[in-house]
Scaffold this motif. Structure first.
Motif, PDB file in Angstrom:
ATOM      1  N   MET A   8     -26.861 -26.070   7.220  1.00  0.00           N
ATOM      2  CA  MET A   8     -27.230 -26.383   8.597  1.00  0.00           C
ATOM      3  C   MET A   8     -28.638 -25.871   8.914  1.00  0.00           C
ATOM      4  SD  MET A   8     -24.255 -27.637   9.563  1.00  0.00           S
ATOM      5  CE  MET A   8     -24.413 -27.719  11.310  1.00  0.00           C
ATOM      6  N   PHE A  28     -20.576 -28.577  15.319  1.00  0.00           N
ATOM      7  CA  PHE A  28     -21.513 -29.312  14.476  1.00  0.00           C
ATOM      8  C   PHE A  28     -20.806 -30.251  13.498  1.00  0.00           C
ATOM      9  CE2 PHE A  28     -23.755 -25.413  15.694  1.00  0.00           C
ATOM     10  CZ  PHE A  28     -24.893 -25.963  16.265  1.00  0.00           C
ATOM     11  N   ASP A  44     -22.234 -33.847  13.325  1.00  0.00           N
ATOM     12  CA  ASP A  44     -23.645 -34.008  12.962  1.00  0.00           C
ATOM     13  C   ASP A  44     -23.757 -34.874  11.705  1.00  0.00           C
ATOM     14  OD1 ASP A  44     -26.358 -33.809  12.732  1.00  0.00           O
ATOM     15  OD2 ASP A  44     -26.405 -31.641  12.385  1.00  0.00           O
ATOM     16  N   ASP A  91     -26.408 -35.830   9.987  1.00  0.00           N
ATOM     17  CA  ASP A  91     -27.514 -35.529   9.075  1.00  0.00           C
ATOM     18  C   ASP A  91     -27.346 -34.204   8.348  1.00  0.00           C
ATOM     19  OD1 ASP A  91     -28.780 -37.883   9.858  1.00  0.00           O
ATOM     20  OD2 ASP A  91     -29.744 -36.890  11.563  1.00  0.00           O
ATOM     21  N   THR A  92     -26.146 -33.743   8.173  1.00  0.00           N
ATOM     22  CA  THR A  92     -25.901 -32.466   7.528  1.00  0.00           C
ATOM     23  C   THR A  92     -26.058 -32.593   6.022  1.00  0.00           C
ATOM     24  OG1 THR A  92     -24.347 -31.868   9.265  1.00  0.00           O
ATOM     25  CG2 THR A  92     -24.210 -30.623   7.241  1.00  0.00           C
ATOM     26  N   THR A 137     -35.054 -25.285  13.146  1.00  0.00           N
ATOM     27  CA  THR A 137     -34.633 -26.078  14.293  1.00  0.00           C
ATOM     28  C   THR A 137     -35.231 -25.477  15.552  1.00  0.00           C
ATOM     29  OG1 THR A 137     -32.760 -26.989  15.505  1.00  0.00           O
ATOM     30  CG2 THR A 137     -32.476 -24.786  14.628  1.00  0.00           C
TER      31      THR A 137
END
Length: 180
Positions: free
Chosen positions: A23, A8, A11, A13-14, A36
């Motif tokens: 997360m 991750f 990623d 958009d963390t 999610t």
């Protein structure tokens, strides 16, 4: 043999609190984590990488998701120690109660004087961020404890010796609990 890092890391958009990645989780517990619908989340990754990474004394952090991975691995180590202390008489239900209590008891967050990895984690900027991080870690710990029970007790009421064998291993020579 290289250490296994989080998938991750890329990623974009963390959310971050300090330098800890908040997360998304696939969970039934209330908390600030975004839900999610993905089949694989950070908790699955922590469980998958725990045994391989627990052999390492050093871990190069490549991003905020690695900090979440480290926290999860250290939490699993403490959970396995709690289960193994009662392993002779703890069935799946009793282990579930032990870990649920352990996940909800008071714990230190980055920036607190009792947090063992303050050199690797930045403290939250203010009280609101600290409360959000505490809520996220509480949700994270609860979900991780439930999924860990499913793996350790996959064959019924007898814990897997292949999981309990890792109670003597100390990832990075650290522990989240003050007693260990």
């Amino acid at each position: 043999m290289p250490v296994y890092h989080s998938t991750f890391l890329a990623d974009p958009d963390t959310r971050l609190i300090g330098n800890f990645a908040v997360m998304p989780l696939r969970t039934k517990f209330r908390g600030p984590a975004y839900p999610t619908s993905e089949d694989y989340d950070i908790i699955d990754e922590v469980l998958d990488l725990f045994r391989a990474n627990s052999f390492f004394r050093n871990f190069e952090i490549k991003g905020p998701a690695d900090r979440t991975l480290i926290y999860g691995i250290l939490f699993i180590t403490d959970c396995l120690s709690a289960i193994s202390s009662k392993a002779g008489k703890a069935d799946r239900t009793e282990a579930g109660r032990i870990l649920n209590t352990f996940a909800l008891e008071h714990f230190s967050i980055p920036g607190d004087p009792g947090f063992p990895l303050n050199s690797l984690y930045a403290a939250p900027r203010d009280r609101a961020e600290a409360d959000m991080l505490r809520g996220y870690l509480s949700q994270f710990r609860q979900e991780l404890a439930v999924r860990l029970i499913d793996r350790v007790y996959a064959n019924g009421d007898v814990p897997s010796k292949y999981w309990l064998a890792f109670t003597r291993r100390r990832f990075m020579n650290k522990s989240l609990s003050s007693s260990a």
